[in-house]
Design an enzyme around this catalytic site. Structure first.
Site, PDB file in Angstrom:
ATOM      1  N   GLU A  33       0.850  -1.194   0.000  1.00 24.65           N
ATOM      2  CA  GLU A  33       0.000   0.000   0.000  1.00 24.65           C
ATOM      3  C   GLU A  33       0.889   1.249   0.000  1.00 24.65           C
ATOM      4  O   GLU A  33       1.967   1.248   0.585  1.00 24.65           O
ATOM      5  CB  GLU A  33      -0.917  -0.026   1.253  1.00 24.65           C
ATOM      6  CG  GLU A  33      -1.880   1.135   1.376  1.00 24.65           C
ATOM      7  CD  GLU A  33      -2.734   1.376   0.124  1.00 24.65           C
ATOM      8  OE1 GLU A  33      -2.215   1.937  -0.865  1.00 24.65           O
ATOM      9  OE2 GLU A  33      -3.928   1.022   0.163  1.00 24.65           O
ATOM     10  N   GLY A  36       4.456   3.707   2.433  1.00 22.88           N
ATOM     11  CA  GLY A  36       5.704   3.135   2.945  1.00 22.88           C
ATOM     12  C   GLY A  36       5.660   2.776   4.420  1.00 22.88           C
ATOM     13  O   GLY A  36       4.588   2.590   5.005  1.00 22.88           O
ATOM     14  N   GLY A 111       9.595  -3.956  -8.575  1.00 21.77           N
ATOM     15  CA  GLY A 111      10.370  -3.384  -9.675  1.00 21.77           C
ATOM     16  C   GLY A 111      11.845  -3.713  -9.536  1.00 21.77           C
ATOM     17  O   GLY A 111      12.381  -3.709  -8.437  1.00 21.77           O
ATOM     18  N   ILE A 181      12.393   3.706  18.663  1.00 21.87           N
ATOM     19  CA  ILE A 181      11.270   2.769  18.587  1.00 21.87           C
ATOM     20  C   ILE A 181      11.068   2.082  19.935  1.00 21.87           C
ATOM     21  O   ILE A 181       9.949   2.001  20.451  1.00 21.87           O
ATOM     22  CB  ILE A 181      11.503   1.716  17.472  1.00 21.87           C
ATOM     23  CG1 ILE A 181      11.525   2.419  16.106  1.00 21.87           C
ATOM     24  CG2 ILE A 181      10.438   0.623  17.513  1.00 21.87           C
ATOM     25  CD1 ILE A 181      11.724   1.497  14.914  1.00 21.87           C
ATOM     26  N   GLU A 200      19.345  -2.303  26.931  1.00 21.82           N
ATOM     27  CA  GLU A 200      20.081  -1.406  26.027  1.00 21.82           C
ATOM     28  C   GLU A 200      21.576  -1.659  26.151  1.00 21.82           C
ATOM     29  O   GLU A 200      22.114  -1.699  27.247  1.00 21.82           O
ATOM     30  CB  GLU A 200      19.731   0.056  26.352  1.00 21.82           C
ATOM     31  CG  GLU A 200      20.633   1.114  25.740  1.00 21.82           C
ATOM     32  CD  GLU A 200      20.694   1.098  24.216  1.00 21.82           C
ATOM     33  OE1 GLU A 200      19.648   1.042  23.567  1.00 21.82           O
ATOM     34  OE2 GLU A 200      21.833   1.129  23.675  1.00 21.82           O
ATOM     35  N   ASP A 305      15.476   6.465   3.432  1.00 23.89           N
ATOM     36  CA  ASP A 305      16.229   5.520   4.266  1.00 23.89           C
ATOM     37  C   ASP A 305      17.269   4.727   3.486  1.00 23.89           C
ATOM     38  O   ASP A 305      18.351   4.429   4.004  1.00 23.89           O
ATOM     39  CB  ASP A 305      15.270   4.514   4.940  1.00 23.89           C
ATOM     40  CG  ASP A 305      14.499   5.123   6.101  1.00 23.89           C
ATOM     41  OD1 ASP A 305      14.562   6.358   6.278  1.00 23.89           O
ATOM     42  OD2 ASP A 305      13.817   4.361   6.818  1.00 23.89           O
ATOM     43  N   HIS A 437       1.316  34.637  26.071  1.00 23.14           N
ATOM     44  CA  HIS A 437       1.083  34.043  27.395  1.00 23.14           C
ATOM     45  C   HIS A 437      -0.397  33.690  27.497  1.00 23.14           C
ATOM     46  O   HIS A 437      -1.227  34.457  27.035  1.00 23.14           O
ATOM     47  CB  HIS A 437       1.442  35.061  28.486  1.00 23.14           C
ATOM     48  CG  HIS A 437       1.144  34.561  29.867  1.00 23.14           C
ATOM     49  ND1 HIS A 437       1.946  33.627  30.492  1.00 23.14           N
ATOM     50  CD2 HIS A 437       0.134  34.860  30.730  1.00 23.14           C
ATOM     51  CE1 HIS A 437       1.437  33.370  31.686  1.00 23.14           C
ATOM     52  NE2 HIS A 437       0.340  34.104  31.856  1.00 23.14           N
TER      53      HIS A 437
HETATM   54  P1  NAD Z   1      17.765   3.499  17.097  1.00 19.86           P
HETATM   55  O1  NAD Z   1      19.086   3.591  16.423  1.00 19.86           O
HETATM   56  O2  NAD Z   1      17.058   4.731  17.475  1.00 19.86           O
HETATM   57  O3  NAD Z   1      17.923   2.652  18.448  1.00 19.86           O
HETATM   58  C1  NAD Z   1      18.449   1.356  18.502  1.00 19.86           C
HETATM   59  C2  NAD Z   1      18.978   1.138  19.905  1.00 19.86           C
HETATM   60  O4  NAD Z   1      19.300  -0.225  20.049  1.00 19.86           O
HETATM   61  C3  NAD Z   1      20.242   1.933  20.190  1.00 19.86           C
HETATM   62  O5  NAD Z   1      20.085   2.590  21.429  1.00 19.86           O
HETATM   63  C4  NAD Z   1      21.325   0.858  20.247  1.00 19.86           C
HETATM   64  O6  NAD Z   1      22.367   1.182  21.146  1.00 19.86           O
HETATM   65  C5  NAD Z   1      20.528  -0.355  20.724  1.00 19.86           C
HETATM   66  N1  NAD Z   1      21.089  -1.649  20.345  1.00 19.86           N
HETATM   67  C6  NAD Z   1      21.655  -2.009  19.164  1.00 19.86           C
HETATM   68  N2  NAD Z   1      22.003  -3.315  19.194  1.00 19.86           N
HETATM   69  C7  NAD Z   1      21.637  -3.777  20.411  1.00 19.86           C
HETATM   70  C8  NAD Z   1      21.735  -5.051  21.053  1.00 19.86           C
HETATM   71  N3  NAD Z   1      22.266  -6.095  20.416  1.00 19.86           N
HETATM   72  N4  NAD Z   1      21.274  -5.191  22.329  1.00 19.86           N
HETATM   73  C9  NAD Z   1      20.734  -4.111  22.961  1.00 19.86           C
HETATM   74  N5  NAD Z   1      20.616  -2.891  22.419  1.00 19.86           N
HETATM   75  C10 NAD Z   1      21.056  -2.729  21.162  1.00 19.86           C
HETATM   76  O7  NAD Z   1      16.888   2.538  16.157  1.00 19.86           O
HETATM   77  P2  NAD Z   1      15.334   2.164  16.238  1.00 19.86           P
HETATM   78  O8  NAD Z   1      14.753   2.567  17.532  1.00 19.86           O
HETATM   79  O9  NAD Z   1      15.262   0.745  15.799  1.00 19.86           O
HETATM   80  O10 NAD Z   1      14.712   3.092  15.123  1.00 19.86           O
HETATM   81  C11 NAD Z   1      15.136   2.946  13.763  1.00 19.86           C
HETATM   82  C12 NAD Z   1      15.111   4.253  13.031  1.00 19.86           C
HETATM   83  O11 NAD Z   1      13.789   4.672  12.822  1.00 19.86           O
HETATM   84  C13 NAD Z   1      15.854   5.345  13.779  1.00 19.86           C
HETATM   85  O12 NAD Z   1      16.883   5.843  12.997  1.00 19.86           O
HETATM   86  C14 NAD Z   1      14.827   6.376  14.052  1.00 19.86           C
HETATM   87  O13 NAD Z   1      15.296   7.692  13.816  1.00 19.86           O
HETATM   88  C15 NAD Z   1      13.669   6.045  13.129  1.00 19.86           C
HETATM   89  N6  NAD Z   1      12.407   6.275  13.872  1.00 19.86           N
HETATM   90  C16 NAD Z   1      12.055   7.539  14.167  1.00 19.86           C
HETATM   91  C17 NAD Z   1      10.919   7.783  14.910  1.00 19.86           C
HETATM   92  C18 NAD Z   1      10.539   9.197  15.249  1.00 19.86           C
HETATM   93  O14 NAD Z   1      11.116  10.096  14.670  1.00 19.86           O
HETATM   94  N7  NAD Z   1       9.607   9.435  16.176  1.00 19.86           N
HETATM   95  C19 NAD Z   1      10.158   6.737  15.396  1.00 19.86           C
HETATM   96  C20 NAD Z   1      10.561   5.456  15.104  1.00 19.86           C
HETATM   97  C21 NAD Z   1      11.698   5.234  14.341  1.00 19.86           C
END
Ligand code: NAD
Length: 464
Positions: A33, A36, A111, A181, A200, A305, A437
C-alpha cells in the site's frame, strides 16, 4: 520528461508529486500500500497507539481535573488496532488521490532496474512489463534489523511491525534497544498494562539524544515502573512456558511473553537490480548519493532511508523534493543543518541541531540556557510539568547551535528552534520576540534568556 519512482513511501510519493507538478510524466512502482513504512507500520500507526495511550493516561487522572467518571475505563487492544488500520486506510486513500490528481501512474508490483532507464515490474499475478523513463528515483526504504541471538519468529520475537498488530496486551514485554522505537513502545505498552523491561547495549536510554534529555527520560521511565537495563546485551533465547526466556550477556535471565527487537534498521537495496547497472553501495548496504541525491549512475537518483542518512520520513520527503527538482531542471541540494526530530515518549522529545557533547567534541565555545516546564503556568494548568528546554548557543556570536526539549508538545515546540538555526538567528532574536502568554512556547523564550542569566522566571542564583 519521463520519471519512474521505485517505492511509494514519504520519499517516493513526494518525489513523484514534485516531479509531476513540474510537468514530468511520472510512474510510481510499489509492492505494498502507498505510504511506505511511515504510513503502514511506522510514524502514523504508532501515533494512533500513542493517542490511545495518552488518552488513557489522562482519563486515569480525571479526578485531578475535578472530573468524575461513573464507570471504568480499560484498553481494548484489538479495537486500538482496528482504529489504527482505519487511519492508515484513510491516509492511503488521500495519497492515492493526490497522485491521481497530478496524473501520476501507480503500478503495483516488484520493480527491478534492468538498465539506467528501464525497470522491469513483476505484478502480483506474476505478469511482467518493462517501463522506460529518462530518470529513475529509488526510494525503497529500510526494514528492521535482526540480531543473531534474536531471530524474528513473528510470534514471540517480533519487530515494530508485529508490535502494531498484537490483538492482546502482552503480560510481560521485553524490548531490546532503548532507541526511538524501543522507548516509544515501552511507554505505549506500559500504559496499556504490560510489565515492560528494556535492555540497552549502551550506557543510557535514547543514546543519540543530548545526555540531559536521556537523564530526564530515564527518570520518567522509572516513574512509570519501566525497567531499563543499560550496558546489557542479549546472548541467547529459549522458548519457555509459552513465552521466551532471555539470557543476558551478564548471565541474568528474564522471562517475557513477547520480545520486541528495536536495534536499528537495514536498507532495502538488495534484489532491485543495482548490480545490473553499477549503482555504488556503502559498507552497510546503503546507496551512495551526493547532495543532489544523484547515485553513481547518471540519471539514477536515490532518496530516503535506502541512502542510509538520517532515517526520518520528513528527511526522505525533503530528499525526494531535491531529487525531483534536479531532474526537472532546477538545481537543488540537500541541507541537513536543521533537521528536527521528534520522539513520542511520555513526555515527548524534540531536538534539532548540535548536542552539548557534540559542541565539546568539536571544541566549539558555547553557552547553555535551560528552562523547566514546571516554571510555566500553562504547564501547571495542563498538569504536565515534567521536562525542560535546553538551548545551546555559540559564544560569542549567540547563534543558536542546538535545542533539546523534553516535555509536553516538545514535537511541535522544536520548530521555533529549527527555523532559528536554519536562518542563523541568535538567542537575542528569540528572547527579543514577544511570546504569547500563557503558552508552552514561553519556555523557549525563557531558555534563550537563560543563556545570559536573564530568564525572568528563574530565581536569583546564589553561590551556595
Ligand atoms: P535506534 O538507532 O534509534 O535505536 C536502537 C537502539 O538499540 C540503540 O540505542 C542501540 O544502542 C541499541 N542496540 C543495538 N544493538 C543492540 C543489542 N544487540 N542489544 C541491545 N541494544 C542494542 O533505532 P530504532 O529505535 O530501531 O529506530 C530505527 C530508526 O527509525 C531510527 O533511525 C529512528 O530515527 C527512526 N524512527 C524515528 C521515529 C521518530 O522520529 N519518532 C520513530 C521510530 C523510528
Amino acid at each position: 520528461m519521463r520519471v519512474s519512482v521505485l517505492g511509494a513511501g514519504p520519499g517516493g510519493y513526494v518525489a513523484a508529486l514534485t516531479s509531476a507538478r513540474s510537468g514530468a510524466q511520472v510512474t510510481v512502482i510499489h509492492d505494498e500500500e502507498v505510504g511506505g513504512t511511515c504510513l503502514n507500520r511506522g510514524c502514523i500507526p504508532t501515533k494512533t497507539f500513542v493517542a490511545s495511550a495518552e488518552l488513557l493516561a489522562r482519563t486515569r487522572k480525571l479526578g485531578a481535573f475535578g472530573l468524575e467518571l461513573n464507570g471504568s475505563i480499560a484498553p481494548n487492544l484489538s479495537k486500538i488496532v482496528d482504529r489504527k488500520n482505519t487511519v492508515i486506510k484513510t491516509q492511503a486513500k488521500g495519497i492515492r488521490g493526490l497522485l491521481k490528481s497530478w496524473g501520476v501512474a501507480l503500478k503495483s508490483g516488484r520493480g527491478v532496474l534492468i538498465s539506467p532507464t528501464e525497470i522491469e515490474i513483476t505484478a502480483p499475478d506474476g505478469s511482467r512489463e518493462t517501463i522506460a523513463s529518462d530518470n529513475i528515483i529509488i526510494a525503497t526504504g529500510s526494514k528492521p534489523s535482526e540480531i543473531p541471538a534474536l531471530p524474528f519468529d513473528g510470534k514471540n520475537i517480533i519487530s515494530s511491525t508485529e508490535a502494531l498488530d498484537l490483538r492482546e496486551i502482552p503480560g510481560r514485554i521485553l524490548i531490546v534497544g532503548a532507541g526511538v522505537i524501543g522507548c516509544e513502545f515501552a511507554f505505549i505498552y506500559r500504559e496499556l498494562g504490560s510489565e515492560v523491561t528494556i535492555v540497552e547495549m549502551l550506557p543510557r536510554a535514547v543514546p543519540h539524544e543530548d545526555h540531559e534529555i536521556s537523564e530526564i527520560l530515564e527518570r520518567e521511565l522509572k516513574k512509570k515502573k519501566i525497567k531499563l537495563l543499560t550496558n546489557a546485551g542479549v546472548s541467547k533465547t529459549v522458548p519457555h512456558d509459552g513465552g521466551i526466556r532471555v539470557l543476558l550477556s551478564d548471565g541474568k535471565e528474564l522471562d517475557a511473553d513477547k520480545v520486541l527487537v528495536a536495534v536499528g534498521r537495514s536498507f532495502n537495496s538488495d534484489n532491485i537490480g543495482l548490480e545490473n547497472i553499477g549503482v555504488k553501495k556503502g559498507s552497510r548496504g546503503e546507496i551512495i548519493v551526493n547532495s543532489r541525491m544523484q547515485t553513481s549512475v547518471p540519471g539514477v537518483y536515490a532518496v530516503g532511508d535506502v541512502t542510509g542518512g538520517i532515517l526520518l520520513a520528513h528527511v526522505a520527503s525533503a530528499e525526494g523534493i531535491v531529487a525531483a527538482k534536479n531532474i526537472t531542471g532546477n538545481t537543488s541540494e540537500m541541507n541537513y543543518l536543521a533537521v528536527p526530530s521528534a520522539i513520542f515518549t511520555s513526555p515527548e522529545i524534540g531536538s534539532v541541531g548540535m548536542r552539548e557533547q557534540e559542541a565539546r567534541d568539536k571544541d566549539i565555545s558555547f553557552r547553555i540556557g535551560r528552562f523547566p516546564f514546571r516554571a510555566l503556568g500553562k504547564a501547571h494548568a495542563m498538569d504536565e510539568i515534567s521536562g525542560m528546554i535546553k538551548i545551546i548557543s555559540d559564544e560569542p556570536s549567540g547563534r543558536i547551535l542546538g535545542a533539546h526539549i523534553i516535555g509536553p508538545h516538545a514535537s511541535d515546540l522544536i520548530h521555533e528552534a529549527a527555523v532559528a538555526i536554519r536562518a542563523g538567528l541568535t538567542v537575542k532574536d528569540i528572547s527579543g520576540t514577544i511570546h504569547a502568554h500563557p503558552t508552552l512556547a514561553e519556555g523557549i523564550r525563557e531558555a534563550a534568556e537563560d543563556v545570559f542569566g536573564e530568564a525572568v522566571h528563574v530565581g536569583k542564583k546564589t553561590d551556595e
